[in-house]
Scaffold this active site. Structure first.
Site, PDB file in Angstrom:
ATOM      1  N   HIS A  98      -4.426 -12.602  14.078  1.00 61.40           N
ATOM      2  CA  HIS A  98      -3.425 -11.645  14.035  1.00 61.40           C
ATOM      3  C   HIS A  98      -2.775 -11.551  15.381  1.00 61.40           C
ATOM      4  O   HIS A  98      -3.321 -12.475  16.325  1.00 61.40           O
ATOM      5  CB  HIS A  98      -4.106 -10.321  13.792  1.00 61.40           C
ATOM      6  CG  HIS A  98      -4.524  -9.757  12.516  1.00 61.40           C
ATOM      7  ND1 HIS A  98      -5.302  -8.721  12.238  1.00 61.40           N
ATOM      8  CD2 HIS A  98      -4.389 -10.513  11.266  1.00 61.40           C
ATOM      9  CE1 HIS A  98      -5.503  -8.550  11.115  1.00 61.40           C
ATOM     10  NE2 HIS A  98      -4.932  -9.817  10.405  1.00 61.40           N
ATOM     11  N   TYR A 150       1.985  -5.762  12.888  1.00 62.51           N
ATOM     12  CA  TYR A 150       0.833  -4.979  12.295  1.00 62.51           C
ATOM     13  C   TYR A 150       0.082  -4.299  13.424  1.00 62.51           C
ATOM     14  O   TYR A 150      -0.473  -5.130  14.623  1.00 62.51           O
ATOM     15  CB  TYR A 150      -0.122  -5.797  11.822  1.00 62.51           C
ATOM     16  CG  TYR A 150      -1.148  -5.102  10.794  1.00 62.51           C
ATOM     17  CD1 TYR A 150      -0.596  -3.981   9.840  1.00 62.51           C
ATOM     18  CD2 TYR A 150      -2.473  -5.441  11.010  1.00 62.51           C
ATOM     19  CE1 TYR A 150      -1.845  -3.410   9.013  1.00 62.51           C
ATOM     20  CE2 TYR A 150      -3.583  -4.782   9.901  1.00 62.51           C
ATOM     21  CZ  TYR A 150      -3.074  -3.837   9.146  1.00 62.51           C
ATOM     22  OH  TYR A 150      -3.820  -3.289   8.489  1.00 62.51           O
ATOM     23  N   GLU A 161       0.837  -1.159   0.090  1.00 59.65           N
ATOM     24  CA  GLU A 161      -0.025  -0.006   0.020  1.00 59.65           C
ATOM     25  C   GLU A 161       0.717   1.312  -0.112  1.00 59.65           C
ATOM     26  O   GLU A 161       0.507   2.223  -0.391  1.00 59.65           O
ATOM     27  CB  GLU A 161      -0.936   0.163   1.215  1.00 59.65           C
ATOM     28  CG  GLU A 161      -2.043  -0.988   1.347  1.00 59.65           C
ATOM     29  CD  GLU A 161      -1.652  -1.943   2.206  1.00 59.65           C
ATOM     30  OE1 GLU A 161      -2.324  -2.597   2.777  1.00 59.65           O
ATOM     31  OE2 GLU A 161      -0.212  -2.518   2.320  1.00 59.65           O
ATOM     32  N   ASP A 172      -5.977  -7.507   6.293  1.00 58.49           N
ATOM     33  CA  ASP A 172      -7.436  -7.294   6.894  1.00 58.49           C
ATOM     34  C   ASP A 172      -8.396  -6.879   5.813  1.00 58.49           C
ATOM     35  O   ASP A 172      -7.996  -7.281   4.786  1.00 58.49           O
ATOM     36  CB  ASP A 172      -7.336  -6.086   7.965  1.00 58.49           C
ATOM     37  CG  ASP A 172      -6.793  -4.844   7.416  1.00 58.49           C
ATOM     38  OD1 ASP A 172      -6.825  -4.781   5.975  1.00 58.49           O
ATOM     39  OD2 ASP A 172      -6.246  -3.760   8.133  1.00 58.49           O
ATOM     40  N   GLU A 227      -9.811  -4.633   4.646  1.00 57.59           N
ATOM     41  CA  GLU A 227      -9.418  -3.307   3.752  1.00 57.59           C
ATOM     42  C   GLU A 227      -8.362  -3.711   2.979  1.00 57.59           C
ATOM     43  O   GLU A 227      -8.284  -3.231   1.560  1.00 57.59           O
ATOM     44  CB  GLU A 227      -9.005  -2.113   4.504  1.00 57.59           C
ATOM     45  CG  GLU A 227      -9.273  -0.713   3.955  1.00 57.59           C
ATOM     46  CD  GLU A 227     -10.967  -0.515   4.038  1.00 57.59           C
ATOM     47  OE1 GLU A 227     -11.212   0.530   3.139  1.00 57.59           O
ATOM     48  OE2 GLU A 227     -11.523  -0.903   4.851  1.00 57.59           O
ATOM     49  N   ARG A 237      -3.329  -2.695  13.358  1.00 61.12           N
ATOM     50  CA  ARG A 237      -4.580  -2.714  13.321  1.00 61.12           C
ATOM     51  C   ARG A 237      -5.099  -4.114  13.735  1.00 61.12           C
ATOM     52  O   ARG A 237      -5.256  -5.211  12.663  1.00 61.12           O
ATOM     53  CB  ARG A 237      -5.131  -2.331  12.003  1.00 61.12           C
ATOM     54  CG  ARG A 237      -4.959  -0.823  11.725  1.00 61.12           C
ATOM     55  CD  ARG A 237      -5.730  -0.314  10.584  1.00 61.12           C
ATOM     56  NE  ARG A 237      -5.323   0.842  10.424  1.00 61.12           N
ATOM     57  CZ  ARG A 237      -4.305   1.530   9.422  1.00 61.12           C
ATOM     58  NH1 ARG A 237      -3.299   0.549   8.843  1.00 61.12           N
ATOM     59  NH2 ARG A 237      -3.929   2.776   9.485  1.00 61.12           N
ATOM     60  N   ASP A 276      -2.087  -5.458   3.528  1.00 57.95           N
ATOM     61  CA  ASP A 276      -2.430  -5.713   4.791  1.00 57.95           C
ATOM     62  C   ASP A 276      -3.494  -6.668   4.855  1.00 57.95           C
ATOM     63  O   ASP A 276      -4.324  -6.829   4.023  1.00 57.95           O
ATOM     64  CB  ASP A 276      -3.152  -4.746   5.612  1.00 57.95           C
ATOM     65  CG  ASP A 276      -1.963  -3.439   5.612  1.00 57.95           C
ATOM     66  OD1 ASP A 276      -0.682  -3.821   5.631  1.00 57.95           O
ATOM     67  OD2 ASP A 276      -2.221  -2.214   6.096  1.00 57.95           O
TER      68      ASP A 276
END
Length: 903
Positions: A373, A326, A9, A98, A100, A328, A96
């Site tokens: 995670h 990570y 990203e 997740d 998103e 989040r 990532d």
């Protein structure tokens, strides 16, 4: 030359990973999302503009199919990625892990369309270290369609909510407002808290505080104690009173007032006391779990003074540069390697006595936590101490916090003893009085040696606080050194801070922890909420918006429904529910439940004036606050009986709970525009008045009725040391003399003293110099001014303005970032891009991480558009337009995710 293309990203992430993978790999960033729903009419494809649902960008009549477009500022970057893909023999989508990130990966695949035969891998990792990246390359997976579905469902939900409800706010409250599925509920929480404060009624209560003497044989001789009971009935304390200022129903307590408390203290002057009871019990405190997103945001706020957005920005930099895992995550789980690393550091830094026999395991208390995670921890199989990282500033402080919390999570419990002593005696009145003293002694600090959690209330004791009491036994005699009456008042509920609002949102299961920072940023930037210190205060505008939503969209603004929608998204992510069915129920409704569309279409008449009207001091006062286009104002009866004959502006920074009837009366007595006659100017003969204007109090001259239209009265803002109540005619004459001619320099240039937006300054031609105090405007002499001009130039047009603050190098451009004052306020710049500071940012608090975040947002929008030169040929413009129109910018999501997975 053939290569493996890896897409992440962010540019910073790309640089770090590129260094680990080396030759044979090209690592490029997508710079966030590369496609989204249309943001404006200009972005909306012509073929759907005439559809009833065209403005939504979502085909609500065909399974809620979204229409995606590549933003104009991303088209050149997409071309770059396609060019890199042409020479690639493998594609790794390393966004990532997740929802998103999964959606970004799917959009990249769907937009780039790699040619047949090019393998596509989904590469995932939780930390950016060389071993983790190499392992991720070796064990890729496929895109998870369910995660993509959940992200799309959330995006479409938010689009439907925002695009259907926001226009209602424009028509009935104020143009330019926005509604959001979670942001509006977060705003309601802040408004509800202020409503509680407005309804709160203070209660006063008294007790006795004493200092007691255990005798010379005790090392800890003197100790404090508070009155506990009178004649075996407990004395009332703050928690016994309700929000209405009355004792709660069923409270069996004695409520002391001042007179009785003082009489009781006087009656205890000669009393001797004996110990009635000693209760001792073991104290044990276990370590806190490692950080997850919300607990990191809360602790960074409490301990480091960081806003949620700044904390996440700093954490993002730490993650991208390989220092932490990570950031989040809902999980408190640590990998076996991380547990081993933490235990090794406990042994090394604190000794074996602080290391528990077996590793500690933490299960997440968060519903639907993604246990795949890890918790937020230092990266790697062995941890670097903060001193070994080479980090500085906010990155060092946040890494240290994460490191300490992780290490502490694998340490032994803190243990000790808690003691409560009750001592009693008889007052002169014959009443039996009991005092209570509580203490705590920690005999083994355990994990508290490494980390002590912060508190939201400064009055709350921290976990390592100790209070020592003398070693007394039942029946021991003690004497009172002092006994005095002490008065107290109950306090209104504390306003939310960013930390406590995040805690509340998480406890109510509203929204996702990864979005809390952006939600708080949104309600601050939109003007629904502002900060007073660290407290979040709702603007009156937020009251109007919340009232409309509560009355006409009660389900959509309810805390329970918003939490249920998160469960629905989790079910879609797990593959147990489908996107189209859940969106259909939300938008069209089902059974007895009305959908959003029916509510919007059937709104009927809404009294906008009533929505914006709030009685002050009760309905009988006749005074109302109204939310107007230019801000809140008061309206009330005038002396002639006109019910709306009197008006007064309400200061923007006056919290709603402080707008009492008394305050309203004060504002009416001195409203904006109301003139205070000061006298006649001795030189001009004009009347001079003081006023309260929108931008603060000022003095001005009153021109005669026959003055020419071109004539303008002189005005002067009051100094910060002046008020409308104290300003005199003499003060006003001085203020109206500004700007003041100080004198003429040797070169013939006139030097003047002036008061500007950024404070007092001297002006000599185009050369300006700041003054340190407003009073200098009236007192500075020519000699003093010349001495200032003799100093090297710091500010002004003749040389580049000196930066207000230097922050360090930007992680993307590598150029130094500074804070500067511009025409429209302070901004950060790396020399190429400028980004204006947001409402919550200040020059004092801005960090390089926050500046980098603002610059990256600005960079993503592309270079500023330059005005076309007057001489530009029309034919060239036509050709450009035609070419742009010929390009296809949309992608109806006809490619199924299964097909995307196979390609």
């Amino acid at each position: 030359m053939a290569h493996k293309l890896v897409i992440v990203e962010s540019p910073a992430k790309a640089r770090t990973i590129g260094g680990y993978l080396g030759q044979g790999y090209v690592v490029e960033s997508s710079i966030g999302h590369i496609r989204d729903l249309p943001q404006s009419a200009a972005d909306t494809p012509a073929k759907i503009k005439d559809k009833p649902w065209g403005r939504l960008g979502v085909d609500v009549d065909n399974g809620f199919e979204p229409y995606y477009v590549v933003p104009r500022d991303k088209k050149s970057h997409i071309s770059k990625l396609k060019t890199l893909l042409k020479d690639a023999d493998e594609l790794y989508l390393a966004t990532d892990e997740d929802r998103e990130g999964e959606a970004i990966a799917w959009h990249l695949l769907d937009e780039l369309k790699p040619k047949k035969g090019v393998p596509v891998h989904r590469m995932v990792f939780h930390e950016i270290t060389k071993p983790a990246i190499l392992a991720a390359v070796e064990s890729p997976r496929q895109i998870n369609d369910d995660l993509v579905e959940a992200q799309e469902a959330r995006r479409i939900l938010d689009r439907l909510y925002g695009y259907e409800v926001s226009p209602v706010l424009w028509k009935k409250v104020m143009s330019g407002l926005s509604a959001g599925r979670v942001q509006s509920v977060a705003t309601r929480l802040v408004v509800d808290k202020e409503r509680e404060r407005m309804a709160f009624r203070v209660a006063s209560y008294w007790d006795l505080e004493g200092t007691f003497d255990a005798g010379s044989k005790h090392e800890q001789r003197m100790f404090p104690a508070k009155l506990y009971s009178v004649d075996a009935v407990r004395v009332a304390r703050g928690s016994d009173f309700g929000q209405d200022g009355q004792l709660k129903a069923g409270a069996n307590v004695v409520h002391l007032d001042r007179a009785r408390a003082e009489a009781l203290a006087e009656g205890l002057a000669d009393t001797t006391y004996d110990v009635r009871s000693v209760e001792s019990k073991p104290y044990k405190r276990s370590p806190y779990a490692p950080f997850r997103t919300t607990t990191l945001q809360q602790e960074a706020g409490r301990k480091l003074g960081m806003s949620a957005s700044v904390a996440m920005s700093v954490a993002q930099r730490l993650y991208e540069n390989g220092f932490i895992t990570y950031m989040r995550t809902d999980s408190t789980t640590l990998s076996d390697a991380a547990v081993g690393a933490a235990r090794a550091q406990v042994q090394e830094l604190y000794g074996a006595e602080y290391l528990p026999d077996s590793p500690r395991v933490y299960a997440s208390k968060v519903k639907n936590a993604q246990e795949a995670h890890e918790a937020i921890r230092p990266a790697g199989d062995s941890f670097r101490t903060p001193a070994q990282t080479g980090l500085t500033g906010d990155q060092f402080r946040l890494y240290e916090l994460i490191w300490m919390r992780t290490v502490a999570s694998q340490m032994k419990d803190a243990v000790g003893q808690s003691v409560t002593i009750r001592l009693g005696g008889a007052a002169a009145s014959g009443e039996d009085v009991v005092f209570s003293a509580s203490g705590r002694v920690i005999t083994f600090h355990g994990f508290l040696k490494a980390y002590v959690e912060g508190t939201d209330d400064a009055a709350d004791a921290k976990d390592d606080a100790q209070t020592r009491l003398p070693n007394l036994d039942e029946g021991d005699a003690v004497s009172a050194a002092t006994v005095s009456a002490s008065g107290h008042e109950t306090k209104p509920p504390a306003r939310y801070t960013e930390a406590t609002l995040i805690k509340e949102l998480e406890e109510r299961e509203i929204g996702r922890p990864s979005t809390y920072a952006s939600i708080i940023g949104t309600i601050l930037n939109r003007g629904y909420v502002y900060k007073k210190g660290t407290a979040l205060v709702p603007a009156w505008l937020a009251f109007s918006v919340t009232r409309l939503l509560e009355e006409h969209f009660p389900r959509q603004i309810s805390y329970e429904f918003t939490a249920e929608m998160e469960d629905v998204l989790d079910e879609i992510a797990a593959g147990r529910k489908t996107r189209s069915e859940e969106l259909a129920e939300f938008y069209f409704g089902s059974g007895d439940v009305d959908g959003l569309k029916k509510l919007v279409d059937g709104l009927g008449d809404i009294d906008a004036r009533e929505l914006a009207t709030f009685p002050i001091g009760g309905p009988d006062s006749g005074i109302n606050l109204r939310v107007g286009r230019y801000g809140p104002y008061l309206e009330g009866p005038d002396d002639d009986g006109n019910p709306t004959g009197k008006r007064a502006n309400v200061p923007d920074d006056l919290p709603p709970d402080e707008l009492t009837l008394e305050k309203a009366t004060e504002l009416f007595a001195n409203p904006a525009g109301e003139e205070i006659e000061l006298g006649v100017h001795p030189d001009t003969g004009l009347h001079v008045v003081a006023k309260n204007g929108r931008f603060g109090p000022y003095v001005t001259e009153v021109l005669p009725d026959d003055a020419p239209k071109s004539a303008k009265p002189r005005t002067g803002s009051l100094f910060k040391s002046m008020t409308l109540d104290t300003v005199s005619l003499e003060d006003a004459v001085k203020l109206l003399s500004l700007p003041r001619v100080v004198g003429v320099a040797e070169d013939g240039e006139e030097i003047t003293a002036q008061n500007g937006r950024y404070g007092p300054y001297l002006k000599k031609g185009t050369d300006s110099r700041s003054l340190t105090a407003e009073d200098q405007l009236l007192t500075i002499t020519l000699d003093e001014a010349l001495k200032i001009y003799a100093q090297p130039k710091q500010r002004g047009r003749a040389a580049a303005a000196a930066p207000l603050k230097e922050l360090g190098n930007d992680p993307v451009s590598g150029q130094p970032v500074v804070v500067k004052a511009g025409r429209f306020g302070e901004y950060v710049t790396d020399g190429e891009y400028n980004a204006t500071l947001r409402k919550e940012d200040t020059v004092e608090s801005i960090t390089i991480e926050r500046a980098a975040e603002l610059l990256e947002e600005r960079r993503a929008k592309g270079p500023a558009k330059k005005a076309a030169k007057k001489g530009a040929k029309k034919t060239a413009k036509k050709a450009t337009t035609k070419k742009a129109a010929a390009k296809k910018t949309t992608a109806k999501k006809t490619t199924t995710k299964a097909a995307a997975k196979k390609s």
